[in-house]
Design a protein around this motif. Structure first.
Motif, PDB file in Angstrom:
ATOM      1  N   THR A 100       1.110  -0.880   0.319  1.00 46.83           N
ATOM      2  CA  THR A 100       0.002  -0.227  -0.112  1.00 46.83           C
ATOM      3  C   THR A 100       0.850   1.499   0.538  1.00 46.83           C
ATOM      4  OG1 THR A 100      -1.019  -1.082   1.194  1.00 46.83           O
ATOM      5  CG2 THR A 100      -2.104   0.791   1.121  1.00 46.83           C
ATOM      6  N   GLU A 101       0.376   2.364  -1.288  1.00 44.80           N
ATOM      7  CA  GLU A 101       0.694   3.249  -0.355  1.00 44.80           C
ATOM      8  C   GLU A 101       0.954   4.001   0.237  1.00 44.80           C
ATOM      9  OE1 GLU A 101       0.181   5.548  -4.738  1.00 44.80           O
ATOM     10  OE2 GLU A 101       2.298   3.990  -5.444  1.00 44.80           O
ATOM     11  N   PRO A 102       1.814   5.413   0.438  1.00 46.24           N
ATOM     12  CA  PRO A 102       1.456   5.705   1.849  1.00 46.24           C
ATOM     13  C   PRO A 102       1.089   6.894   1.897  1.00 46.24           C
ATOM     14  CG  PRO A 102       3.904   5.608   1.125  1.00 46.24           C
ATOM     15  CD  PRO A 102       3.630   5.239   0.728  1.00 46.24           C
ATOM     16  N   ALA A 103       0.159   6.866   1.727  1.00 42.60           N
ATOM     17  CA  ALA A 103      -1.365   8.059   1.251  1.00 42.60           C
ATOM     18  C   ALA A 103      -1.002   9.269   1.934  1.00 42.60           C
ATOM     19  CB  ALA A 103      -2.474   8.097   1.646  1.00 42.60           C
ATOM     20  N   GLU A 104      -1.009   8.860   3.688  1.00 42.31           N
ATOM     21  CA  GLU A 104      -0.607  10.279   4.273  1.00 42.31           C
ATOM     22  C   GLU A 104       1.150  10.671   4.771  1.00 42.31           C
ATOM     23  OE1 GLU A 104      -1.015   9.165   9.108  1.00 42.31           O
ATOM     24  OE2 GLU A 104      -3.216   7.672   8.197  1.00 42.31           O
TER      25      GLU A 104
ATOM     26  N   GLY B 284      10.525  19.222  -6.038  1.00 39.53           N
ATOM     27  CA  GLY B 284       9.904  20.294  -6.605  1.00 39.53           C
ATOM     28  C   GLY B 284       8.196  20.304  -6.962  1.00 39.53           C
ATOM     29  N   LYS B 285       7.654  18.706  -7.071  1.00 36.30           N
ATOM     30  CA  LYS B 285       6.790  18.898  -8.317  1.00 36.30           C
ATOM     31  C   LYS B 285       5.617  18.225  -7.103  1.00 36.30           C
ATOM     32  CE  LYS B 285       8.977  17.837 -12.826  1.00 36.30           C
ATOM     33  NZ  LYS B 285       9.330  17.399 -13.814  1.00 36.30           N
ATOM     34  N   LEU B 286       6.048  17.873  -6.125  1.00 35.21           N
ATOM     35  CA  LEU B 286       5.012  16.990  -5.386  1.00 35.21           C
ATOM     36  C   LEU B 286       3.599  17.512  -6.181  1.00 35.21           C
ATOM     37  CD1 LEU B 286       5.940  15.975  -1.947  1.00 35.21           C
ATOM     38  CD2 LEU B 286       5.310  14.861  -3.843  1.00 35.21           C
ATOM     39  N   GLY B 287       4.024  19.127  -5.714  1.00 33.30           N
ATOM     40  CA  GLY B 287       2.428  19.808  -5.905  1.00 33.30           C
ATOM     41  C   GLY B 287       2.028  19.489  -7.766  1.00 33.30           C
ATOM     42  N   GLN B 288       2.291  18.815  -8.002  1.00 38.04           N
ATOM     43  CA  GLN B 288       2.156  18.523  -9.585  1.00 38.04           C
ATOM     44  C   GLN B 288       0.987  17.007  -9.351  1.00 38.04           C
ATOM     45  OE1 GLN B 288       4.390  19.162 -12.933  1.00 38.04           O
ATOM     46  NE2 GLN B 288       5.248  20.650 -11.875  1.00 38.04           N
ATOM     47  N   TYR B 289       1.730  16.285  -8.761  1.00 35.29           N
ATOM     48  CA  TYR B 289       0.848  15.292  -8.480  1.00 35.29           C
ATOM     49  C   TYR B 289      -0.488  14.644  -7.995  1.00 35.29           C
ATOM     50  CZ  TYR B 289       0.143  10.597  -6.298  1.00 35.29           C
ATOM     51  OH  TYR B 289      -0.140   9.413  -5.736  1.00 35.29           O
ATOM     52  N   ASP B 290      -1.325  13.856  -8.834  1.00 32.52           N
ATOM     53  CA  ASP B 290      -2.729  14.188  -8.665  1.00 32.52           C
ATOM     54  C   ASP B 290      -2.731  12.856  -7.518  1.00 32.52           C
ATOM     55  OD1 ASP B 290      -5.051  13.039  -8.297  1.00 32.52           O
ATOM     56  OD2 ASP B 290      -4.789  12.384 -11.034  1.00 32.52           O
TER      57      ASP B 290
ATOM     58  N   SER C 285      -1.253   6.530  -9.026  1.00 33.36           N
ATOM     59  CA  SER C 285      -0.604   5.619  -8.339  1.00 33.36           C
ATOM     60  C   SER C 285       0.876   6.843  -8.198  1.00 33.36           C
ATOM     61  CB  SER C 285       0.005   4.623  -8.697  1.00 33.36           C
ATOM     62  OG  SER C 285       1.246   4.254  -8.682  1.00 33.36           O
ATOM     63  N   PHE C 286       1.004   6.976  -6.825  1.00 24.65           N
ATOM     64  CA  PHE C 286       2.506   7.557  -6.005  1.00 24.65           C
ATOM     65  C   PHE C 286       3.592   6.604  -7.239  1.00 24.65           C
ATOM     66  CE2 PHE C 286       5.836   8.421  -3.638  1.00 24.65           C
ATOM     67  CZ  PHE C 286       6.011  10.168  -3.648  1.00 24.65           C
ATOM     68  N   SER C 287       3.672   5.856  -6.537  1.00 32.93           N
ATOM     69  CA  SER C 287       5.361   4.994  -7.320  1.00 32.93           C
ATOM     70  C   SER C 287       5.261   4.920  -8.739  1.00 32.93           C
ATOM     71  CB  SER C 287       5.372   3.557  -7.110  1.00 32.93           C
ATOM     72  OG  SER C 287       3.993   2.741  -7.397  1.00 32.93           O
ATOM     73  N   ALA C 288       3.743   5.156  -9.868  1.00 27.95           N
ATOM     74  CA  ALA C 288       3.874   5.125 -11.246  1.00 27.95           C
ATOM     75  C   ALA C 288       4.484   6.153 -11.776  1.00 27.95           C
ATOM     76  CB  ALA C 288       2.139   5.132 -11.538  1.00 27.95           C
ATOM     77  N   TRP C 289       3.802   7.198 -10.713  1.00 29.33           N
ATOM     78  CA  TRP C 289       4.627   9.202 -11.359  1.00 29.33           C
ATOM     79  C   TRP C 289       6.104   8.969 -11.001  1.00 29.33           C
ATOM     80  CZ3 TRP C 289       5.600  12.907  -7.862  1.00 29.33           C
ATOM     81  CH2 TRP C 289       5.711  14.489  -8.057  1.00 29.33           C
TER      82      TRP C 289
END
Lengths: 194, 550
Positions: A7-11, A62-68, A72-76
């Motif tokens: 599971t991705e660490p959403a928090e 720097g780009k964390l703001g652009q992450y949706d 999937s975080f790992s895919a990004w």
């Protein structure tokens, strides 16, 4: 993806997006080993991999703001890593590594399956990694994206800047190169230990 | 499917090709094709073995790659905390400061100086000095510069973006763009919006008035009315019978000025006929220049021409390079001329000094009114021996450059190789070359403002000079690489450099093209060298950042 599965660490992701240094540290600890390994497989030297890992995480921060968060975080993360490493390789190799997209250049021979099986069996991970190091940058990158990062053909096409229909050709050609490198290593070993 | 021979004496049959097998395993085949492959593999033992082998190969690849064979290096244990974007802003700030400094330097020192010189009129005795330092040459071109520079910048920026679009993420690209914007900001914008005309034939009627600068691109342009500003024309022909309160700048085949121009006339044309009046200076590059008896020039005349007939009145100096000149009018200042023939007619008047350098002595009418006799300097044609000597010296210089390149490549093989590889990125190299060529001297001058900065400024200028000299060596190696293919080792690279450099030197002899080539080589090579130096700094920079403990 390889790191995924769990599971991705959403928090931690949300915290890091909000600028929480502790959450960012947690996220880094979670993914840094996988990204370093990715860079190690994709780039020629350990130093390159270390530098690239650092640079990728700086970029990520720097780009964390652009992450949706819906994706999937790992895919990004792997996508950013792939783009970074491929840019690095492309810059370094420049025009020397221009490979044709002419699929007809690829030998589409039906290999002898039993011979292929023999070549593969008993191979250690170390041998394969050594053989990988001998591949052309694009071939190696294609294999890493597919078999380490588990990227789809669309994602690989996007990362490498090739047509989607050409991804299979790139992968197959990379496998042929890998087999050749493995075969040469075997021959050298056999010559060294008669 | 393809055909192959079955090992156990089976008959020849259709089999899966490896690509289909791989795409099938990876779930990339169309459903119908996948079903076909599946059905075939159930029947065919050979293809089942192939699919199994490919699958095992995939698993082997994944297993080999995910194996945790190396621990995370110590320097990566802590999370990086700061983005390297600050470097990009630093670039922007540096070039912004450089641009501001250049503008301040120009407006504070150069412009007032030019104004003073311009007000002093044509007092110089040296043609180069006059052209370069006196306001006469530059003043009339300002609006032209604005137009050209805007167009050129747009074209260069567009081309640059096309070339570097794949490297857009790189900070150097951002720096180049910022530098370009700063450079563009250096040039003063035109005072107001200009009138633009692009027609087959353009006529400004007698009673019409344009209270603005007028830019015309037309087959033929006729100005019978009034232009209250500058007139800029591109086309086949131009007739100015009306009144232009500013400058006339034209690139047309034939120009006839019968009206009144209050400012300067700057033209490049085949034939210029002037029978009207020009309030200030005339600068022309023409095949034929004809100054009618009714022509009046309030300032000086500077010209390069095949032949010239000067029958009108010129209030100030004449500086000219003309094949054949017939002077029957009056010159209020000095006459300084270089050419083949000069004929001074009986109605001619020269109120200042007259100097002529040419192959033949000037023919001066005894009735001409001269303040002093024409001073003549005979110019000998360059002999064959001198040409031979010239080429020998070029050969010696080439050898010296080759030797320098050889030493450089042997001393710094990695740097040389990286520089040659960087030159493959034409867009970035050229952009950076322009930036470095213009930016470093400005930055060096600014650095020298403080005592502490003087060594930095001087060192920067020395490095800049060396890089300019080395640019030809880098581009030579690239050209050699194009011809002979990639170099395996340093000596192979040196061989390519020698071949490429020799070809560049030979091509550089060609008139006009040679000059452009040398400029392109300079910018390209300088940019490639700068790119590598920048990367060296980048990689030498500690990998980012003060780590924050996780």
């Amino acid at each position: 993806m390889s790191a995924p599965g769990k599971t991705e660490p959403a928090e931690a992701i949300a915290g890091a997006q909000a600028g929480n240094a502790e959450a960012w540290g947690e996220l880094y600890q979670e993914y840094a080993p996988a990204i370093f390994r990715f860079c190690r497989r994709a780039l020629p030297t350990r130093e390159d991999a270390e530098d690239a890992t650092m640079e990728i995480f700086l970029k990520i921060r720097g780009k964390l703001g652009q992450y949706d968060p819906g994706r999937s975080f790992s895919a990004w993360l792997y996508k950013v890593a792939a783009n970074h490493c491929w840019d690095l390789l492309r810059r370094r190799k420049g025009r020397q590594d221009k490979e044709t997209e002419d699929a007809s250049a690829l030998p589409l021979e039906h290999p002898d399956p039993s011979q292929l099986e023999r070549l593969i069996e008993q191979r250690t991970g170390q041998e394969v990694r050594r053989a990988l190091d001998q591949l052309a940058p694009r071939a190696r990158m294609a294999l890493v994206l597919r078999y380490y990062s588990d990227m789809s053909y669309d994602e690989i096409a996007d990362a490498l800047g090739v047509r989607r229909a050409f991804v299979g050709v790139v992968l197959l050609r990379a496998r042929h190169e890998l087999r050749q490198a493995l075969g040469q290593a075997s021959a050298a070993a056999a010559g060294g230990n008669p | 499917m393809n055909r192959r021979e079955e090992p156990r004496g089976e008959r020849m049959a259709d089999h899966l090709d490896e690509m289909s097998g791989l795409l099938y395993l990876e779930g990339q085949l169309e459903p119908a094709r996948a079903r076909q492959v599946s059905a075939h593999s159930e029947e065919c033992a050979g293809c089942r073995t192939l699919l199994r082998a490919l699958e095992r190969e995939s698993r082997l690849l994944t297993r080999s790659m995910v194996e945790d064979d190396e621990p995370l290096p110590a320097r990566l244990v802590a999370a990086p905390g700061r983005s390297p974007r600050s470097m990009q802003w630093l670039w922007g700030a540096v070039f912004g400061l450089a641009a501001t400094g250049a503008y301040a330097f120009y407006s504070g020192y150069i412009e007032p100086w030019l104004t003073q010189l311009d007000q002093a009129g044509f007092g110089g005795t040296n043609l180069l000095g006059l052209l370069v330092f006196q306001g006469a040459f530059w003043k009339g071109w300002q609006s032209m510069f604005s137009l050209f520079e805007t167009l050129a910048l747009v074209i260069v920026a567009g081309t640059g973006l096309l070339c570097v679009r794949r490297w857009m993420r790189r900070s150097s690209t951002l720096a180049v763009i910022l530098g370009g914007v700063c450079a563009a900001a250096l040039f003063p914008a035109p005072a107001g919006a200009a009138e633009l005309r692009h027609e087959q034939s353009y006529t400004l009627g007698k009673d019409e008035v344009i209270k603005n600068d007028l830019y015309v691109a037309a087959g033929r342009a006729r100005i019978d009315g009034t232009v209250d500003g500058d007139l800029v024309v591109f086309g086949e022909g131009l007739d100015v019978g009306g009144h232009v309160t500013g400058d006339v700048i034209a690139f047309v085949r034939t120009i006839r000025i019968t009206g009144q121009v209050d400012g300067n006339v700057r033209v490049a044309t085949n034939t210029l006929t002037l029978s009207g009046s020009v309030g200030r200076n005339v600068t022309s590059a023409t095949e034929v220049l004809d100054l009618d008896s009714s022509a009046r020039i309030g300032g000086g005349l500077t010209m390069c021409s095949g032949s010239a007939s000067l029958d009108g009145k010129i209030a100030r100096d004449v500086f000219a390079m003309v094949g054949r000149t017939v002077l029957t009018g009056s010159v209020g200042g000095n006459l300084k001329m270089r050419g083949a023939d000069l004929s001074v007619g009986p109605t001619a008047q020269i109120q200042g000094r007259a100097y002529f350098a040419g192959e033949r002595a000037p023919e001066v009418s005894s009735q001409a009114k001269l303040a002093s006799p024409v001073e003549f300097h005979k110019v000998e044609r360059e002999g064959r021996a001198r040409h031979a000597g010239h080429f020998i010296w070029r050969g010696i210089w080439l050898a010296a450059t080759l030797l320098f390149g050889l030493v450089l490549f042997l001393l710094l093989p990695r740097f040389a190789r990286e520089t040659v590889e960087s030159a493959d990125h034409y867009g970035v190299s050229l952009g950076l070359g322009i930036l470095v060529l213009c930016g470093i001297p400005v930055a060096a001058v600014l650095a020298c403002v403080t005592i502490v900065g003087i060594p930095v400024g001087v060192a920067a200028m020395i490095l800049w000079g060396v890089a300019i000299y080395c640019s030809q060596i880098v581009v030579g190696a690239v050209v050699g690489k194009w011809l002979l293919g990639p170099a395996g080792d340093t000596w192979a690279l040196i061989a390519r450099m020698a071949l490429g450099l020799t070809l560049l030197k030979v091509a550089g002899i060609v008139p006009f093209f040679g000059g452009l080539l040398r400029l392109a080589v300079l910018l390209w090579g300088l940019g490639a060298i700068s790119l590598v130096i920048y990367r060296q700094f980048e990689s030498a920079r500690p990998a980012g950042a003060a780590p924050t403990a996780a």
